[in-house]
Design an enzyme around this catalytic site. Structure first.
Site, PDB file in Angstrom:
ATOM      1  N   ARG A 126       0.827  -1.211   0.000  1.00  0.00           N
ATOM      2  CA  ARG A 126       0.000   0.000   0.000  1.00  0.00           C
ATOM      3  C   ARG A 126       0.866   1.268   0.000  1.00  0.00           C
ATOM      4  O   ARG A 126       0.528   2.275  -0.637  1.00  0.00           O
ATOM      5  CB  ARG A 126      -0.898  -0.029   1.245  1.00  0.00           C
ATOM      6  CG  ARG A 126      -1.838   1.145   1.336  1.00  0.00           C
ATOM      7  CD  ARG A 126      -2.909   0.902   2.393  1.00  0.00           C
ATOM      8  NE  ARG A 126      -3.813   2.020   2.475  1.00  0.00           N
ATOM      9  CZ  ARG A 126      -3.996   2.764   3.559  1.00  0.00           C
ATOM     10  NH1 ARG A 126      -3.349   2.482   4.676  1.00  0.00           N
ATOM     11  NH2 ARG A 126      -4.839   3.772   3.549  1.00  0.00           N
TER      12      ARG A 126
ATOM     13  N   HIS B 196       0.500   4.433  -2.502  1.00  0.00           N
ATOM     14  CA  HIS B 196       0.249   5.802  -2.033  1.00  0.00           C
ATOM     15  C   HIS B 196       1.391   6.736  -2.427  1.00  0.00           C
ATOM     16  O   HIS B 196       1.192   7.939  -2.533  1.00  0.00           O
ATOM     17  CB  HIS B 196       0.020   5.818  -0.523  1.00  0.00           C
ATOM     18  CG  HIS B 196      -1.377   5.414  -0.148  1.00  0.00           C
ATOM     19  ND1 HIS B 196      -2.117   6.026   0.832  1.00  0.00           N
ATOM     20  CD2 HIS B 196      -2.190   4.450  -0.653  1.00  0.00           C
ATOM     21  CE1 HIS B 196      -3.320   5.458   0.927  1.00  0.00           C
ATOM     22  NE2 HIS B 196      -3.375   4.493   0.046  1.00  0.00           N
TER      23      HIS B 196
ATOM     24  N   ASN C 263      -3.677   9.111   4.458  1.00  0.00           N
ATOM     25  CA  ASN C 263      -2.443   8.415   4.849  1.00  0.00           C
ATOM     26  C   ASN C 263      -2.352   8.199   6.360  1.00  0.00           C
ATOM     27  O   ASN C 263      -1.309   7.766   6.870  1.00  0.00           O
ATOM     28  CB  ASN C 263      -1.216   9.211   4.376  1.00  0.00           C
ATOM     29  CG  ASN C 263      -1.003   9.063   2.886  1.00  0.00           C
ATOM     30  OD1 ASN C 263      -1.440   8.072   2.293  1.00  0.00           O
ATOM     31  ND2 ASN C 263      -0.356  10.034   2.258  1.00  0.00           N
TER      32      ASN C 263
ATOM     33  N   HIS D  93      -6.011  -5.857  -2.762  1.00  0.00           N
ATOM     34  CA  HIS D  93      -6.803  -6.067  -1.538  1.00  0.00           C
ATOM     35  C   HIS D  93      -7.034  -7.546  -1.250  1.00  0.00           C
ATOM     36  O   HIS D  93      -7.830  -7.890  -0.391  1.00  0.00           O
ATOM     37  CB  HIS D  93      -8.139  -5.315  -1.644  1.00  0.00           C
ATOM     38  CG  HIS D  93      -7.991  -3.828  -1.536  1.00  0.00           C
ATOM     39  ND1 HIS D  93      -9.033  -2.947  -1.639  1.00  0.00           N
ATOM     40  CD2 HIS D  93      -6.893  -3.048  -1.318  1.00  0.00           C
ATOM     41  CE1 HIS D  93      -8.597  -1.708  -1.497  1.00  0.00           C
ATOM     42  NE2 HIS D  93      -7.302  -1.738  -1.310  1.00  0.00           N
TER      43      HIS D  93
HETATM   44  C1  HEM Z   1      -9.056   1.283  -6.154  1.00  0.00           C
HETATM   45  C2  HEM Z   1      -8.968   2.220  -5.246  1.00  0.00           C
HETATM   46  C3  HEM Z   1      -8.530   1.948  -3.841  1.00  0.00           C
HETATM   47  C4  HEM Z   1      -9.156   2.352  -2.715  1.00  0.00           C
HETATM   48  C5  HEM Z   1     -10.416   3.197  -2.628  1.00  0.00           C
HETATM   49  C6  HEM Z   1      -8.410   1.823  -1.594  1.00  0.00           C
HETATM   50  C7  HEM Z   1      -8.732   2.044  -0.271  1.00  0.00           C
HETATM   51  C8  HEM Z   1      -8.146   1.392   0.785  1.00  0.00           C
HETATM   52  C9  HEM Z   1      -8.534   1.544   2.165  1.00  0.00           C
HETATM   53  C10 HEM Z   1      -9.620   2.481   2.675  1.00  0.00           C
HETATM   54  C11 HEM Z   1      -7.763   0.721   2.905  1.00  0.00           C
HETATM   55  C12 HEM Z   1      -7.781   0.569   4.423  1.00  0.00           C
HETATM   56  C13 HEM Z   1      -6.875   1.596   5.035  1.00  0.00           C
HETATM   57  C14 HEM Z   1      -7.109   1.842   6.501  1.00  0.00           C
HETATM   58  O1  HEM Z   1      -7.522   0.964   7.230  1.00  0.00           O
HETATM   59  O2  HEM Z   1      -6.877   2.963   6.913  1.00  0.00           O
HETATM   60  C15 HEM Z   1      -6.874   0.041   1.995  1.00  0.00           C
HETATM   61  C16 HEM Z   1      -5.954  -0.903   2.364  1.00  0.00           C
HETATM   62  C17 HEM Z   1      -5.061  -1.464   1.493  1.00  0.00           C
HETATM   63  N1  HEM Z   1      -4.852  -1.104   0.174  1.00  0.00           N
HETATM   64 FE1  HEM Z   1      -6.125  -0.043  -0.947  1.00  0.00          FE
HETATM   65  N2  HEM Z   1      -7.337   1.116  -2.067  1.00  0.00           N
HETATM   66  C18 HEM Z   1      -7.365   1.169  -3.433  1.00  0.00           C
HETATM   67  C19 HEM Z   1      -6.421   0.634  -4.285  1.00  0.00           C
HETATM   68  C20 HEM Z   1      -5.280  -0.004  -3.874  1.00  0.00           C
HETATM   69  C21 HEM Z   1      -4.165  -0.329  -4.718  1.00  0.00           C
HETATM   70  C22 HEM Z   1      -4.058   0.062  -6.182  1.00  0.00           C
HETATM   71  C23 HEM Z   1      -3.258  -0.982  -3.947  1.00  0.00           C
HETATM   72  C24 HEM Z   1      -1.899  -1.503  -4.324  1.00  0.00           C
HETATM   73  C25 HEM Z   1      -1.514  -1.764  -5.531  1.00  0.00           C
HETATM   74  C26 HEM Z   1      -3.828  -1.087  -2.624  1.00  0.00           C
HETATM   75  C27 HEM Z   1      -3.268  -1.764  -1.569  1.00  0.00           C
HETATM   76  C28 HEM Z   1      -3.839  -1.855  -0.313  1.00  0.00           C
HETATM   77  C29 HEM Z   1      -3.390  -2.793   0.707  1.00  0.00           C
HETATM   78  C30 HEM Z   1      -2.327  -3.859   0.526  1.00  0.00           C
HETATM   79  C31 HEM Z   1      -4.149  -2.522   1.844  1.00  0.00           C
HETATM   80  C32 HEM Z   1      -4.044  -3.198   3.205  1.00  0.00           C
HETATM   81  C33 HEM Z   1      -3.108  -2.407   4.081  1.00  0.00           C
HETATM   82  C34 HEM Z   1      -2.903  -2.995   5.456  1.00  0.00           C
HETATM   83  O3  HEM Z   1      -3.295  -4.115   5.744  1.00  0.00           O
HETATM   84  O4  HEM Z   1      -2.289  -2.276   6.263  1.00  0.00           O
HETATM   85  N3  HEM Z   1      -5.025  -0.449  -2.612  1.00  0.00           N
HETATM   86  N4  HEM Z   1      -7.122   0.477   0.714  1.00  0.00           N
END
Ligand code: HEM
Length: 334
Positions: free
Chosen positions: A75, A79, A104, A202
């Site tokens: 992530r 970002h 962030n 995800h």
């Molecule tokens: C399509 C639009 C996307 C949205 C709206 C989105 C939104 C989010 C949100 C809200 C979270 C949770 C964060 C928190 O708890 O504060 C998250 C987690 C995560 N996102 Fe996304 N995301 C998107 C795309 C992506 C992309 C493109 C990647 C990587 C290539 C990604 C990788 C991750 C990962 C691996 C997590 C888990 C992080 C953790 O466990 O700490 N996301 N995302």
């Protein structure tokens, strides 16, 4: 970044023919997508031959004590790339930097990047950029939890600017629909298909409860619950996220296998157990559903994911004499 070659021409449209304009337009899109970057595979082969192995082994050791590290690092790279390109700007510390922006707020993994940087700098001081370390770390993270590996083109330089306002305006939101997500990714030169495939990240990790309040408490229906959610799944979500606004409780993004990089994220969407609105809409929208269905097979998803990651990792990179190689990833060089 070669954008400087494009912009002077862009400034004099009256001097250009229609086809020249088209070429510039195509080039601009390629630049935005990083398609024309001069990053190279094996960039450190002579300047720091052990760089990639050292980063991998450092992260692997940290992973042994911190199972949450891979999603966090994947992530972090995303970002970074969506704000000013993949230039390590997400790592910079200080008031008003990207790190302080609401999207962030719960980013982690900074110490692991610092550890990887310290390890490579011991071997080859001042050679490997923090932006490249982020890109290698994202690839390594996926690999460590069962996903595919890929070659990361490198040679990114580190930026010197990091603005919270840019993070807030560029990062996608969990309540976005397909039109909004597509427009958000298009700003980075990425297609709707890229968006569907990159959302497959995800398949690992968790989201804080606050991101699903809109589905279990505030949905505009009599119960406040999104009617798409299967009853037993909604009950589980409510049990864990027992009240609105919780940031210290988290729910798996990929129920069942959130510690493994697989294709179950997509099969979950078909079962209506996607966690975020922005996940579930990919199945609900007729334009994206076919790719969701196709991607529920690892053999289809993995190669597409690696290609999309390589594309994302080249967004608006700094190259050559641009930017700097930071001494400490959290700070611009004095
Ligand atoms: C399509 C639009 C996307 C949205 C709206 C989105 C939104 C989010 C949100 C809200 C979270 C949770 C964060 C928190 O708890 O504060 C998250 C987690 C995560 N996102 Fe996304 N995301 C998107 C795309 C992506 C992309 C493109 C990647 C990587 C290539 C990604 C990788 C991750 C990962 C691996 C997590 C888990 C992080 C953790 O466990 O700490 N996301 N995302």
């Amino acid at each position: 970044m070669a954008a400087g070659i494009v912009s002077p021409v862009r400034n004099c449209p009256s001097m250009m023919t229609g086809s020249a304009l088209l070429v510039v337009a195509v080039l601009s899109v390629m630049m935005a997508a990083g398609g024309a970057s001069a990053l190279q595979s094996g960039f450190y082969a002579s300047s720091c031959p052990q760089a990639e192995d050292t980063i991998y082994s450092t992260l692997q050791q940290l992973h042994a004590n911190d199972p949450d590290l891979p999603p966090v690092l994947l992530r972090l790279h995303f970002h970074d790339c969506f704000v000013r390109g993949c230039d390590g700007s997400v790592l910079l510390q200080g008031s008003g930097t990207e790190r302080t922006a609401p999207p962030n707020a719960r980013l982690e993994g900074f110490a692991a990047i610092d550890a990887a940087k310290a390890a490579v700098d011991k071997l080859c001081p001042g050679v490997v950029s923090c932006a490249d370390i982020l890109a290698f770390a994202a690839r390594d993270s996926v690999k460590m939890v069962g996903g595919p590996g890929w070659t990361v083109p490198a040679g990114r330089r580190d930026g010197t600017v990091s603005l919270a306002s840019e993070a807030s305006s560029n990062l996608p939101g969990a309540q976005m629909d397909v039109n909004q997500l597509t427009a958000n990714f298009a700003k980075q030169g990425l297609t709707r298909d890229d968006m569907v495939i990159l959302s497959g990240a995800h398949t690992i990790g968790e989201a804080a409860c606050v991101h699903i309040d809109n589905r279990i408490y505030d949905y505009p229906s009599a119960s406040g619950v999104d009617p798409l959610l299967p009853k037993d799944f909604a009950a589980k979500l409510k049990k864990k996220c027992s009240t609105r606004g919780l940031t210290d409780r988290k729910f798996d993004l990929d129920s069942g296998t959130s510690a493994v990089f697989d294709a179950q994220y997509y099969s979950n969407l078909a079962k209506r157990t996607g966690l975020l609105t922005s996940d579930q809409v990919l199945y609900e929208d007729a334009r994206t559903r076919p790719l969701v269905m196709e991607s529920s097979n690892k053999a289809n998803f993995f190669p597409k994911f690696t290609q999309a990651m390589v594309k994302m990792s080249q967004i608006s990179v700094l190259e050559g004499a641009q930017g700097q190689i930071r001494q400490r990833c959290g700070y611009v060089n004095a």
